[in-house]
Design a protein around this motif. Structure first.
Motif, PDB file in Angstrom:
ATOM      1  N   HIS A 111       0.823  -1.205   0.000  1.00 14.12           N
ATOM      2  CA  HIS A 111       0.000   0.000   0.000  1.00 14.12           C
ATOM      3  C   HIS A 111       0.858   1.256   0.000  1.00 14.12           C
ATOM      4  O   HIS A 111       0.349   2.356   0.058  1.00 14.12           O
ATOM      5  CB  HIS A 111      -0.922  -0.006   1.217  1.00 14.12           C
ATOM      6  N   LEU A 112       2.180   1.087  -0.028  1.00 12.94           N
ATOM      7  CA  LEU A 112       3.032   2.260   0.022  1.00 12.94           C
ATOM      8  C   LEU A 112       3.824   2.448  -1.250  1.00 12.94           C
ATOM      9  O   LEU A 112       4.169   3.553  -1.606  1.00 12.94           O
ATOM     10  CB  LEU A 112       4.017   2.139   1.195  1.00 12.94           C
ATOM     11  N   SER A 113       4.133   1.349  -1.896  1.00 13.32           N
ATOM     12  CA  SER A 113       4.978   1.461  -3.081  1.00 13.32           C
ATOM     13  C   SER A 113       4.503   0.432  -4.084  1.00 13.32           C
ATOM     14  O   SER A 113       3.676  -0.419  -3.741  1.00 13.32           O
ATOM     15  CB  SER A 113       6.435   1.200  -2.695  1.00 13.32           C
ATOM     16  N   PRO A 114       4.991   0.497  -5.285  1.00 13.60           N
ATOM     17  CA  PRO A 114       4.563  -0.526  -6.246  1.00 13.60           C
ATOM     18  C   PRO A 114       4.848  -1.916  -5.703  1.00 13.60           C
ATOM     19  O   PRO A 114       5.859  -2.167  -5.082  1.00 13.60           O
ATOM     20  CB  PRO A 114       5.415  -0.238  -7.480  1.00 13.60           C
ATOM     21  N   GLY A 115       3.908  -2.804  -5.953  1.00 12.11           N
ATOM     22  CA  GLY A 115       4.095  -4.138  -5.406  1.00 12.11           C
ATOM     23  C   GLY A 115       2.754  -4.651  -4.937  1.00 12.11           C
ATOM     24  O   GLY A 115       1.742  -4.411  -5.581  1.00 12.11           O
ATOM     25  N   GLY A 116       2.784  -5.298  -3.788  1.00  9.38           N
ATOM     26  CA  GLY A 116       1.506  -5.782  -3.285  1.00  9.38           C
ATOM     27  C   GLY A 116       1.482  -7.277  -3.181  1.00  9.38           C
ATOM     28  O   GLY A 116       2.483  -7.959  -3.361  1.00  9.38           O
ATOM     29  N   GLY A 117       0.294  -7.762  -2.895  1.00  4.43           N
ATOM     30  CA  GLY A 117       0.151  -9.177  -2.592  1.00  4.43           C
ATOM     31  C   GLY A 117       0.573 -10.047  -3.749  1.00  4.43           C
ATOM     32  O   GLY A 117       1.384 -10.976  -3.599  1.00  4.43           O
ATOM     33  N   PHE A 118       0.031  -9.755  -4.932  1.00  2.00           N
ATOM     34  CA  PHE A 118       0.282 -10.668  -6.030  1.00  2.00           C
ATOM     35  C   PHE A 118       1.746 -10.673  -6.428  1.00  2.00           C
ATOM     36  O   PHE A 118       2.367 -11.723  -6.590  1.00  2.00           O
ATOM     37  CB  PHE A 118      -0.594 -10.263  -7.213  1.00  2.00           C
ATOM     38  N   GLN A 119       2.317  -9.489  -6.553  1.00  3.73           N
ATOM     39  CA  GLN A 119       3.694  -9.400  -7.021  1.00  3.73           C
ATOM     40  C   GLN A 119       4.634 -10.056  -6.020  1.00  3.73           C
ATOM     41  O   GLN A 119       5.529 -10.833  -6.386  1.00  3.73           O
ATOM     42  CB  GLN A 119       4.086  -7.926  -7.223  1.00  3.73           C
ATOM     43  N   GLY A 120       4.401  -9.746  -4.740  1.00  2.08           N
ATOM     44  CA  GLY A 120       5.261 -10.344  -3.719  1.00  2.08           C
ATOM     45  C   GLY A 120       5.125 -11.857  -3.699  1.00  2.08           C
ATOM     46  O   GLY A 120       6.113 -12.590  -3.534  1.00  2.08           O
ATOM     47  N   GLY A 121       3.929 -12.304  -3.887  1.00  2.00           N
ATOM     48  CA  GLY A 121       3.731 -13.744  -3.871  1.00  2.00           C
ATOM     49  C   GLY A 121       4.476 -14.411  -5.014  1.00  2.00           C
ATOM     50  O   GLY A 121       5.036 -15.495  -4.866  1.00  2.00           O
ATOM     51  N   VAL A 122       4.450 -13.755  -6.185  1.00  2.00           N
ATOM     52  CA  VAL A 122       5.171 -14.336  -7.319  1.00  2.00           C
ATOM     53  C   VAL A 122       6.661 -14.410  -7.010  1.00  2.00           C
ATOM     54  O   VAL A 122       7.325 -15.406  -7.311  1.00  2.00           O
ATOM     55  CB  VAL A 122       4.910 -13.496  -8.587  1.00  2.00           C
ATOM     56  N   VAL A 123       7.177 -13.369  -6.372  1.00  2.00           N
ATOM     57  CA  VAL A 123       8.615 -13.398  -6.051  1.00  2.00           C
ATOM     58  C   VAL A 123       8.911 -14.541  -5.092  1.00  2.00           C
ATOM     59  O   VAL A 123       9.911 -15.259  -5.248  1.00  2.00           O
ATOM     60  CB  VAL A 123       9.033 -12.047  -5.449  1.00  2.00           C
ATOM     61  N   LEU A 124       8.055 -14.734  -4.129  1.00  2.00           N
ATOM     62  CA  LEU A 124       8.241 -15.852  -3.207  1.00  2.00           C
ATOM     63  C   LEU A 124       8.231 -17.180  -3.947  1.00  2.00           C
ATOM     64  O   LEU A 124       9.062 -18.067  -3.692  1.00  2.00           O
ATOM     65  CB  LEU A 124       7.127 -15.861  -2.153  1.00  2.00           C
ATOM     66  N   GLY A 125       7.291 -17.272  -4.867  1.00  2.00           N
ATOM     67  CA  GLY A 125       7.243 -18.512  -5.637  1.00  2.00           C
ATOM     68  C   GLY A 125       8.502 -18.685  -6.460  1.00  2.00           C
ATOM     69  O   GLY A 125       9.002 -19.806  -6.629  1.00  2.00           O
ATOM     70  N   THR A 126       8.992 -17.566  -6.977  1.00  2.00           N
ATOM     71  CA  THR A 126      10.201 -17.647  -7.784  1.00  2.00           C
ATOM     72  C   THR A 126      11.359 -18.209  -6.969  1.00  2.00           C
ATOM     73  O   THR A 126      12.207 -18.934  -7.503  1.00  2.00           O
ATOM     74  CB  THR A 126      10.598 -16.251  -8.280  1.00  2.00           C
ATOM     75  N   ALA A 127      11.375 -17.861  -5.685  1.00 10.97           N
ATOM     76  CA  ALA A 127      12.451 -18.381  -4.842  1.00 10.97           C
ATOM     77  C   ALA A 127      12.438 -19.903  -4.853  1.00 10.97           C
ATOM     78  O   ALA A 127      13.480 -20.562  -5.018  1.00 10.97           O
ATOM     79  CB  ALA A 127      12.275 -17.858  -3.426  1.00 10.97           C
ATOM     80  N   ILE A 128      11.296 -20.437  -4.688  1.00 11.50           N
ATOM     81  CA  ILE A 128      11.197 -21.902  -4.665  1.00 11.50           C
ATOM     82  C   ILE A 128      11.561 -22.473  -6.033  1.00 11.50           C
ATOM     83  O   ILE A 128      12.224 -23.523  -6.144  1.00 11.50           O
ATOM     84  CB  ILE A 128       9.785 -22.331  -4.244  1.00 11.50           C
ATOM     85  N   ILE A 129      11.129 -21.779  -7.090  1.00  7.97           N
ATOM     86  CA  ILE A 129      11.459 -22.286  -8.417  1.00  7.97           C
ATOM     87  C   ILE A 129      12.964 -22.244  -8.627  1.00  7.97           C
ATOM     88  O   ILE A 129      13.569 -23.156  -9.221  1.00  7.97           O
ATOM     89  CB  ILE A 129      10.739 -21.437  -9.485  1.00  7.97           C
ATOM     90  N   LEU A 130      13.605 -21.209  -8.128  1.00 11.97           N
ATOM     91  CA  LEU A 130      15.059 -21.124  -8.268  1.00 11.97           C
ATOM     92  C   LEU A 130      15.724 -22.319  -7.612  1.00 11.97           C
ATOM     93  O   LEU A 130      16.623 -22.957  -8.172  1.00 11.97           O
ATOM     94  CB  LEU A 130      15.531 -19.830  -7.610  1.00 11.97           C
ATOM     95  N   LEU A 131      15.270 -22.650  -6.408  1.00 19.02           N
ATOM     96  CA  LEU A 131      15.799 -23.820  -5.724  1.00 19.02           C
ATOM     97  C   LEU A 131      15.582 -25.073  -6.547  1.00 19.02           C
ATOM     98  O   LEU A 131      16.486 -25.896  -6.709  1.00 19.02           O
ATOM     99  CB  LEU A 131      15.100 -23.996  -4.375  1.00 19.02           C
ATOM    100  N   ALA A 132      14.369 -25.184  -7.087  1.00 23.11           N
ATOM    101  CA  ALA A 132      14.067 -26.410  -7.833  1.00 23.11           C
ATOM    102  C   ALA A 132      14.910 -26.506  -9.077  1.00 23.11           C
ATOM    103  O   ALA A 132      15.340 -27.598  -9.475  1.00 23.11           O
ATOM    104  CB  ALA A 132      12.589 -26.425  -8.200  1.00 23.11           C
ATOM    105  N   LEU A 133      15.192 -25.364  -9.702  1.00 21.02           N
ATOM    106  CA  LEU A 133      15.975 -25.434 -10.927  1.00 21.02           C
ATOM    107  C   LEU A 133      17.434 -25.729 -10.623  1.00 21.02           C
ATOM    108  O   LEU A 133      18.111 -26.419 -11.384  1.00 21.02           O
ATOM    109  CB  LEU A 133      15.876 -24.098 -11.676  1.00 21.02           C
TER     110      LEU A 133
END
Lengths: 493, 141, 595
Positions: B30-52
């Motif tokens: 609510h303060l800067s660009p971003g938010g629930g969806f974007q942050g969630g995707v980044v979190l998911g990306t972390a797991i994908i990075l591990l998997a790759l």
């Protein structure tokens, strides 16, 4: 609590959808309970709405036009009743299928919830969001039996539906650019100014929205996804698609046309003539194609195109009688087509084949289901005293009153062609089975049940509905008249 | 998925920072660009990075598919529940009932923060689940 | 006066039909089912007799009865009006229905629930059709009869029956849609659905549409092609009711709605004359073609079906003349035809029941074994040929009187038709009941009493209506047409004069002559056609068949649609291009053309 009813109607199936994913035992009870809850909620409010008092609900406490409002007026009430009633019957019909897992009920509840969302929301972008959600659920439901044909049909629907909704979004974008607000009623207020200042942009947005919705309604040149999707889907989903989902497209079209672009604008740009022409084309096309189909569900899918053409003609005529006829036909078609698809589901399950030729002798096996099929198809042709006749008659009367005699001739010709293909099916149902038929003969004298109770009772209820609405059309017309009054009285100052 | 030792080590070291960044995006929605969806995707990306970088099986052992599924459903249920809280406390659905603090600080958006967190968790779990499903189909398409 | 009697007359059979479905289920065995059905039919009979009798008394006093039920937003709602014409046709249809249903109890052995519920629906709907006060009610009940009839025609579910039923329902629905189109046009013009709307409308296309629709329902050439397939394919009692009543509804439509336009009592208009000529010529053509085609038939029921077409021609001839005598003759013949054609079909049904054979080839010499059937059949045959003292003679005499001023051609046509009818029935009776008996018919015995009783009653009625012709004419028929014909007259028709005796003699002799000539030439008669003329006639009939035209039209439509289906691609890209094309077209249309 009562004031929260609009959102509760939407949330209740949504909540149940996610809860269903968690449990395996209670999925059916949850689904039915949530739908019954929604129906109870809507009936509590219906009398108030029918007396002209529309209900507005501000989501999140934000008043429009900044926030998203939910508005329940007569038109929304009418469509939501269709959705909820048929949704409940479809869930009941799906009960005997043991192999429908949690995903199926999840998707079903999501689709029903988003349908109500489309109907109730007064924010046009929110409408787009809910419609996308609905379409997604539908794509997955069609492809639920993961066979090659269903996947291909679902893929076709996905692409075309996506294109359609993108056009819709583009149109919405134009509207927003011109009026600066996304709330339907605020746009309507600003529309007359915008129309005079940038006519072309208004026209472009209208064309985009209409084409987008035209793909969803399966008007004549835009119908390509429908025969595959409706015929390849599992039977309850076919009923959902044909009976309810295309009606949502009609709802959006009506809402956009009459609430945003007021009825006057609609006539000024003489798009009603275009709608009538397209409707007539859809009508004849659907009838002609249905005549030569050999697959039962494909025939029923083309018949849907047929009947939607009649609804479009009624909408295009635009007079009060025409709109009453069109909306009444929406109701009637939802009931009749669901009956037909339900019966078709049972027939195909018993006969083991989808070809019409394979259904011979079905009357000998299940006379009650055949009777329901006969009643529903007589209604589709337009034979009194079944409800299809009443609505077709109203549309014909409206057409002639407005001076379009040609349309009436076209409607009657299409009805004759409908008679030709429906009676072909009825004929096969009554004929004797072939010697080497794959029909399991019930030698013991008892019908193989296979959960027939849950499949049969929705059919009986719907058939009773057909007959009731046919004998006393005033019941249906009294439901439709307030909605039409609303549409026609909404004149932008 | 045998990658070189360098990649595996770097990925392991980067993982917590990516997760932190994801939570940052979520909470500052609510303060800067971003938010629930974007942050969630980044979190998911972390797991994908591990998997790759490591193997899928190892990642699945650490971040179990069942848990992720459950998290996803809980996420949306939390969202709806928060909406209902709005009703129970007398306002409309999804209306704000927490005190609004000073604008510019984290605790100023009221309900927005909680909603963002719920959505973030859901999206993270969802992205990971989708990734697992796609990988499982490799060779079968 | 207002009363609920018409409503009850319509509702009671429909309601009892529901009762049949609910209570006579498959749990009972057949004998119990039949007993229950007999009880229900008895109830219906008593109820209908009382209701119709009460209404008859009221109407004989000179009142018309009105009834309204569920008056809703127009056009829906039941509105009834009973006057002389309606009550006569209602009574005749009820009598025929009673005969048919009692007959069916012994005759129909399968699917009893469906059969009797449909039969009750037909009774209610026929009464509704003749009692209807406005056009929409008329149409609604007409459609109900058509659909119920379809399901009765396909009762035996053989391939032949199904195909005949399909042809029937398609043609009937096309006729019904034509009638609906004219009704809608009337509504738009006159703003209401009153029955007199047909003759008030100024647009000439409206009565023509209505007329053509009624022609299809009545089985008039050239729209008759469903009849020779449908009537024989149905079970015999159903055929009797079909030929006896259902095609009369078409004639009723013409009488009620078109007749007032037919130049009667009005200043002669061009259009009225046109309608006159249309109806008369349709009637005359049907008479001739019907009887000519009937002569060459070898199947018993098909022969009777063609005769139905021919006799409907008589009725239309009478109506089309536009005079009160003509209308009286037409109506009288309608009533009589219901009786003797019903009787003929029932007799042939009894023959089929006794022997199991339908083709003339297989029948013969039955008079010794089934005497009662034989005698009733002879009575019916004499009646249809117009021989005194049976009822056919009475109505034909009235018709002859009516056309007396219309020139020689019509009289000639009538005489020829009568003679050929007589010849054809000589053939029928001769080959069925007389002649050498075949070996396989040794075991034929008389049909059970429930089959014979209706036949006997109908035969007695034929005799009665023939002998007391004057009484019937002046009391019932004149008051029946009183509503349409002003003022009410006493028709002076002398039945037993020298002229009529000579006519009869002519008919009988020329009939014999025709029969003998034709059978010598091999034109009629059994399958063996020794002479070339016989096979030539068969080829001619096949070539000129109107049925072939209709079937070819249907086949053409089917081919066109198949072509459309094959052209319609499944490829997604094509459909997306259509979408873009539509978008561009809509843009262009709305932007440049309109605004």
């Amino acid at each position: 609590m009562v004031v929260h009813i609009p959102i509760l109607i939407i949330i209740s199936p949504l909540l149940a959808a996610f809860l269903v994913l968690l449990t395996r035992k209670y999925k059916i009870i949850l689904s039915i309970a949530s739908l019954i809850a929604s129906i109870v909620f809507i009936s509590i409010q219906s009398s108030r709405i029918l007396y002209g008092d529309k209900i507005t609900y501000h989501l999140g406490g934000w008043q429009g036009p900044l926030g998203i409002n939910l508005v329940v007026d007569e038109l929304s009430l009418f469509f939501s009743l269709i959705v909820l009633g048929l949704g409940l019957l479809i869930v009941v019909y799906s009960i005997p299928e043991r192999h429908y897992g949690r995903t199926y009920y999840f998707l079903l509840l999501i689709s029903l919830s988003s349908m109500i969302g489309v109907i109730y929301t007064a924010d046009i972008f929110n409408m787009y969001v809910f419609y996308e959600l609905l379409s997604l659920a539908m794509y997955l439901l069609i492809a639920y039996p993961k066979t090659g044909v269903t996947l291909r049909a679902s893929f076709n629907y996905l692409i075309m539906g996506g294109v359609g909704l993108s056009f819709f979004l583009l149109g919405v974008g134009f509207l927003y650019a011109m009026t600066g607000t996304l709330d339907i009623f605020h746009i309507a207020e600003k529309m007359s100014v915008a129309f005079n200042s940038n006519t072309r942009m208004v026209l472009m947005s209208f064309v985009l929205i209409a084409t987008g919705m035209g793909i969803k309604i399966a008007m004549f040149p835009l119908h390509g996804w429908l025969p595959d999707a409706h015929s390849m889907a599992p039977s309850p989903i076919s009923a959902l698609l044909s009976g309810v989902t295309v009606k949502i497209g009609i709802y959006v079209l009506i809402r956009v046309t009459y609430s945003i672009f007021s009825a006057e604008t609609f006539f000024t740009i003489s798009s009603h003539a275009i709608l009538m022409v397209l409707g007539a084309g859809t009508l004849l096309f659907g009838a002609s194609m249905a005549l030569v189909q050999t697959d039962l569900k494909r025939l029923l899918a083309y018949s849907t195109i047929n009947q939607l053409g009649i609804v479009l003609i009624g909408l295009g005529i635009g007079t009060e009688l025409g709109l009453i006829g069109a909306l009444f036909h929406v109701l009637n078609h939802a009931i009749m087509k669901s009956t037909l698809f339900f019966c078709a589901g049972i027939m195909i399950a018993e006969a083991g084949t989808r070809e019409i030729k394979g259904l011979s002798g079905f009357n000998r096996q299940q006379p009650a289901i055949t009777f329901a099929f006969v009643i529903a198809s007589l209604g589709m042709i337009g034979i009194p005293p079944i409800n299809g006749f009443a609505s077709k008659l109203l549309i014909c009367l409206a057409a002639i009153e407005a001076g379009y005699t040609v349309l009436v001739v076209i409607i009657l010709v299409a009805s004759a062609i409908s008679a030709a293909y429906y009676f072909r099916v009825i004929q096969v149902l009554f004929s004797s089975p072939l010697e080497h038929s794959p029909i399991p003969t019930h030698g013991e004298g008892q019908v193989v049940h296979r959960g027939n109770f849950f499949r049969a009772w929705p059919i009986y209820i719907l058939t009773a509905g057909c007959l009731l609405l046919g004998l006393i059309p005033a019941l249906g017309i009294s439901l439709v008249k307030p909605a039409v009054g609303l549409l026609l009285s909404h004149v932008v100052p | 998925m045998g990658s070189s030792k360098i990649i595996r080590t770097i990925a392991q070291k980067l993982f917590p920072f990516i997760v932190l960044f994801g939570f940052y995006l979520i909470s500052h929605g609510h303060l800067s660009p971003g938010g629930g969806f974007q942050g969630g995707v980044v979190l998911g990306t972390a797991i994908i990075l591990l998997a790759l970088s490591h193997s899928i099986e190892q990642t699945e052992k650490k971040f179990k598919s069942r848990w992720l599924n459950m998290l996803e459903k809980l996420g949306i249920l939390t969202l709806i529940f928060l909406g209902f809280l709005g009703i129970f406390l007398g306002y409309s659905f999804l209306s704000n009932f927490l005190p609004l603090g000073n604008p510019g600080q984290i605790a100023s958006g009221g309900l927005m923060l909680l909603l963002n967190i719920a959505i973030g968790i859901k999206v993270a779990a969802g992205v990971s689940v989708i990734f697992y499903a796609l990988v499982r189909y490799r060779g079968e398409i | 006066m207002n009363s609920n009697l018409p409503l009850l007359t319509v509702i009671i059979p429909l309601f009892l039909s529901l009762t049949v479905v609910l209570f006579v289920r498959g749990r009972f065995n057949q004998a119990q089912q039949l007993r229950l059905i007999l009880v229900i039919i008895f109830l219906v009979a008593i109820a209908m007799a009382c209701l119709l009798g009460l209404m008859l008394f009221e109407i004989l006093k000179g009142n018309t009865i009105y009834g309204v039920f569920l008056p809703q937003v127009a056009p829906f709602g039941l509105r009834f009006q009973v006057d002389g014409l309606s009550i006569i046709i209602a009574i005749v249809s009820f009598l025929l229905w009673l005969a048919v249903s009692i007959y069916s109890i012994s005759y129909i052995k399968t699917d009893l629930v469906r059969y009797y519920s449909l039969l009750l629906i037909i009774l209610g709907s026929v009464q509704g059709t003749v009692f209807a006060k406005d056009l929409i009610n008329f149409y609604v009940f007409l459609e109900m009869t058509a659909v119920a009839t379809y399901f009765l025609i396909i009762h035996k579910k053989t391939v032949v029956a199904l195909q005949a039923g399909y042809k029937y329902i398609l043609m009937t629905l096309i006729g019904a849609f034509l009638i609906l189109l004219s009704i809608i046009l009337i509504y738009v013009e006159t703003g209401s659905y009153e029955m007199t709307g047909v003759n008030k409308s100024g647009v000439p296309i409206v009565p023509i549409l209505f007329l053509v629709g009624c022609f299809i329902k009545a089985g008039i050439v050239p729209l008759h092609t469903w009849l020779p397939d449908a009537h024989p394919a149905a079970p015999s009692p159903v055929s009797a009711f079909l030929s006896g009543m259902m095609i009369k509804i078409g004639a009723y439509g013409i009488i009620r709605f078109i007749f007032p336009m037919l130049n009667f009592d009005l200043p002669a208009t061009n259009f009225g004359e046109l309608l006159n000529i249309l109806v008369i010529s349709a009637g005359a053509v049907s008479m001739l073609i019907g009887v000519l085609l009937a002569l060459v038939q070898t199947d018993v029921k098909r022969l009777l079906a063609y005769h139905s077409i021919s006799q409907m021609g008589y009725i239309l001839l009478g109506i089309g003349l536009g005079t009160e005598l003509g209308l009286a003759g037409g109506l009288y013949h309608l009533v009589n035809h219901a009786l003797f054609k019903g009787l003929l079909f029932l007799c042939m049904g009894a023959v089929i029941y006794s022997t199991g054979m339908r083709k003339l080839d297989d029948l013969g010499g039955l008079w010794k074994r089934i005497p009662i059937t034989t005698s009733t059949c002879i009575i019916a045959a004499l009646a249809i040929s117009g021989i005194p003292p049976f009822n056919g003679f009475a109505s034909k005499t009235v018709l002859t009187e009516a056309i007396a001023n219309f020139g020689f051609v019509l009289k000639f046509v009538m005489m020829v038709t009568a003679a050929l009818t007589f010849a054809s029935f000589l053939k029928l009776i001769g080959y069925t009941f007389f002649g050498e008996s075949k070996k396989q018919l040794i075991a034929a015995k008389e049909a059970p009493i429930l089959i014979l009783l209706p036949m006997i009653v109908l035969a007695i009625l034929c005799v009665f209506l023939g002998i007391y012709a004057k009484f019937v004419l002046n009391s019932f028929i004149t008051f029946a047409i009183a509503g349409l014909v002003q003022p009410r007259l006493i028709l002076k028709v002398e039945f037993w004069t020298q002229g009529t005796a000579l006519d009869t003699l002519f008919i009988v002799t020329s009939g014999f002559v025709a029969y003998i000539t034709a059978s010598k030439l091999g034109l009629i008669g059994r399958e063996k056609k020794e002479f070339k003329i016989g096979s030539f006639m068969a080829k001619l009939v096949k070539y000129l068949s109107i049925d072939r035209i209709y079937c070819n039209i249907a086949i053409l439509a089917d081919k066109l649609c198949k072509k459309l289906d094959s052209v319609h691609s499944q490829d997604l890209n094509i459909h997306l291009s259509w979408v873009i094309l539509t978008l561009i077209t809509l843009f262009v249309t709305l932007f440049f053309v309109i605004v």
